[in-house]
Scaffold this motif. Sequence first.
Motif, PDB file in Angstrom:
ATOM      1  N   GLN A  25       0.793  -1.224   0.000  1.00 49.26           N
ATOM      2  CA  GLN A  25       0.000   0.000   0.000  1.00 49.26           C
ATOM      3  C   GLN A  25       0.830   1.280   0.000  1.00 49.26           C
ATOM      4  O   GLN A  25       0.331   2.339  -0.362  1.00 49.26           O
ATOM      5  N   ARG A  26       2.105   1.204   0.394  1.00 54.67           N
ATOM      6  CA  ARG A  26       2.913   2.408   0.434  1.00 54.67           C
ATOM      7  C   ARG A  26       4.374   2.075   0.156  1.00 54.67           C
ATOM      8  O   ARG A  26       4.789   0.909   0.196  1.00 54.67           O
ATOM      9  N   LEU A  27       5.132   3.134  -0.122  1.00 53.75           N
ATOM     10  CA  LEU A  27       6.560   3.020  -0.360  1.00 53.75           C
ATOM     11  C   LEU A  27       7.305   3.895   0.648  1.00 53.75           C
ATOM     12  O   LEU A  27       6.893   5.017   0.921  1.00 53.75           O
ATOM     13  N   ILE A  28       8.386   3.361   1.192  1.00 55.15           N
ATOM     14  CA  ILE A  28       9.286   4.114   2.042  1.00 55.15           C
ATOM     15  C   ILE A  28      10.530   4.428   1.216  1.00 55.15           C
ATOM     16  O   ILE A  28      11.039   3.560   0.500  1.00 55.15           O
ATOM     17  N   PHE A  29      11.030   5.659   1.298  1.00 50.91           N
ATOM     18  CA  PHE A  29      12.206   6.009   0.517  1.00 50.91           C
ATOM     19  C   PHE A  29      13.038   7.035   1.267  1.00 50.91           C
ATOM     20  O   PHE A  29      12.592   7.599   2.287  1.00 50.91           O
ATOM     21  N   CYS A  30      14.244   7.283   0.791  1.00 50.01           N
ATOM     22  CA  CYS A  30      15.116   8.266   1.432  1.00 50.01           C
ATOM     23  C   CYS A  30      15.350   9.442   0.494  1.00 50.01           C
ATOM     24  O   CYS A  30      15.088   9.352  -0.717  1.00 50.01           O
TER      25      CYS A  30
ATOM     26  N   ALA B  41       7.545   8.526   3.349  1.00 50.73           N
ATOM     27  CA  ALA B  41       6.595   7.504   2.918  1.00 50.73           C
ATOM     28  C   ALA B  41       5.576   8.141   1.981  1.00 50.73           C
ATOM     29  O   ALA B  41       5.239   9.322   2.108  1.00 50.73           O
ATOM     30  N   VAL B  42       5.094   7.351   1.021  1.00 48.88           N
ATOM     31  CA  VAL B  42       4.064   7.828   0.112  1.00 48.88           C
ATOM     32  C   VAL B  42       3.098   6.691  -0.187  1.00 48.88           C
ATOM     33  O   VAL B  42       3.508   5.528  -0.311  1.00 48.88           O
ATOM     34  N   ASP B  43       1.823   7.009  -0.271  1.00 44.71           N
ATOM     35  CA  ASP B  43       0.798   6.023  -0.599  1.00 44.71           C
ATOM     36  C   ASP B  43       0.879   5.680  -2.078  1.00 44.71           C
ATOM     37  O   ASP B  43       0.995   6.572  -2.919  1.00 44.71           O
ATOM     38  N   VAL B  44       0.819   4.401  -2.398  1.00 46.75           N
ATOM     39  CA  VAL B  44       0.916   3.971  -3.792  1.00 46.75           C
ATOM     40  C   VAL B  44      -0.260   4.483  -4.618  1.00 46.75           C
ATOM     41  O   VAL B  44      -0.142   4.693  -5.827  1.00 46.75           O
TER      42      VAL B  44
ATOM     43  N   VAL C 233       4.942  11.837   3.140  1.00 46.60           N
ATOM     44  CA  VAL C 233       4.964  12.182   4.566  1.00 46.60           C
ATOM     45  C   VAL C 233       6.349  11.870   5.120  1.00 46.60           C
ATOM     46  O   VAL C 233       6.878  10.771   4.904  1.00 46.60           O
ATOM     47  N   LYS C 234       6.931  12.832   5.842  1.00 44.02           N
ATOM     48  CA  LYS C 234       8.247  12.606   6.437  1.00 44.02           C
ATOM     49  C   LYS C 234       8.107  11.701   7.658  1.00 44.02           C
ATOM     50  O   LYS C 234       7.293  11.951   8.546  1.00 44.02           O
ATOM     51  N   LEU C 235       8.932  10.642   7.713  1.00 41.43           N
ATOM     52  CA  LEU C 235       8.906   9.711   8.835  1.00 41.43           C
ATOM     53  C   LEU C 235      10.018   9.964   9.834  1.00 41.43           C
ATOM     54  O   LEU C 235       9.845   9.749  11.034  1.00 41.43           O
ATOM     55  N   PHE C 236      11.175  10.400   9.333  1.00 43.65           N
ATOM     56  CA  PHE C 236      12.335  10.552  10.202  1.00 43.65           C
ATOM     57  C   PHE C 236      13.258  11.607   9.620  1.00 43.65           C
ATOM     58  O   PHE C 236      13.673  11.514   8.464  1.00 43.65           O
ATOM     59  N   ALA C 237      13.594  12.617  10.420  1.00 41.76           N
ATOM     60  CA  ALA C 237      14.405  13.726   9.928  1.00 41.76           C
ATOM     61  C   ALA C 237      15.897  13.513  10.139  1.00 41.76           C
ATOM     62  O   ALA C 237      16.708  14.255   9.607  1.00 41.76           O
ATOM     63  N   GLY C 238      16.262  12.499  10.937  1.00 39.26           N
ATOM     64  CA  GLY C 238      17.672  12.185  11.119  1.00 39.26           C
ATOM     65  C   GLY C 238      18.211  11.418   9.924  1.00 39.26           C
ATOM     66  O   GLY C 238      17.471  11.081   9.001  1.00 39.26           O
TER      67      GLY C 238
END
Length: 208
Positions: free
Chosen positions: A149-154, A172-175, A181-186
Motif C-alpha cells: 500500500q505504500r513506499l518508504i524512501f530516502c 513515505a508515500v501512498d501507492v 509524509v516525512k517519517l524521520f528527519a535524522g
Amino acid sequence: RVPIGFVAAAVLLTAAAFFAGRYWPATSGSGSATAHVLALQQVTDDAGIEAEPALSPDGTSIAYTRGDGGRIRSDIFVQRVGGRTPIAIAADPNVAEGGPAFSPDGASVAFHVQGKGGHGGIFVAGATGESARRLSDFGYHPAWSPDGQRLIFCSELITSPLSRVSTGELWAVDVKGGAPVKLFAGDAVEPAISPNNKRIAYWAVELG
C-alpha cells in the motif's frame, strides 16, 4: 557491514546464493541440519555495469539497472531467470533510473529517477513496463510495505557509502497517490521494511 555500491548484477546474485548455501544449511524432516550446496546461475551477461538486482517474490524474474559506465545514466530492465530477453521497464535516455523493487504481489516495480527540471522522484510501473506513474517528485531507493500500500524512501541518492554528502531523511508515500509524509528527519538511507510492517531498517553515518 555496509554494502558497496555498483557491482555486476550477476556477481551479486551469485554471491547471495553462495552465502545462502554457506550459512543457511538445509534441514532434514527431523529438523537437523544437512549438507546442502546451492547451484549458482549467472542471469545476465550484457556489456557495461549491471547493478541493484531485485528478485520477484516468486523468484522467477530479476529487476536490475544497466548502464555503460561512461555516462551519468542507467536504465531498468526485468528479465526472467533462465531467460535471455530483458524487458525495459524504464529507459529514458535523458535521466538515470535506479533502485528497482518488486511489489509484494510481483505485479509492479518501484524505482527512482535522477533527473533535472522536475523529472526526478519515485515512480511505479507494471512489471513489464506499462503504465509508469510518478508518486513523488523527489526521493531514492524505494522499499515496499508488506501489504503493497505504500513506499518508504530516502531523500539522498547513495552511490557509495564512502561518498555521503548530506542527511538522508526517510519519507513515505501512498501507492494510490497523495503527498509524501516525512517519517524521520535524522540520517537514514536505503530503508527496508520488516515482514510484519512494524519496523524499518536503514543505515546512517555521522557527518562531521
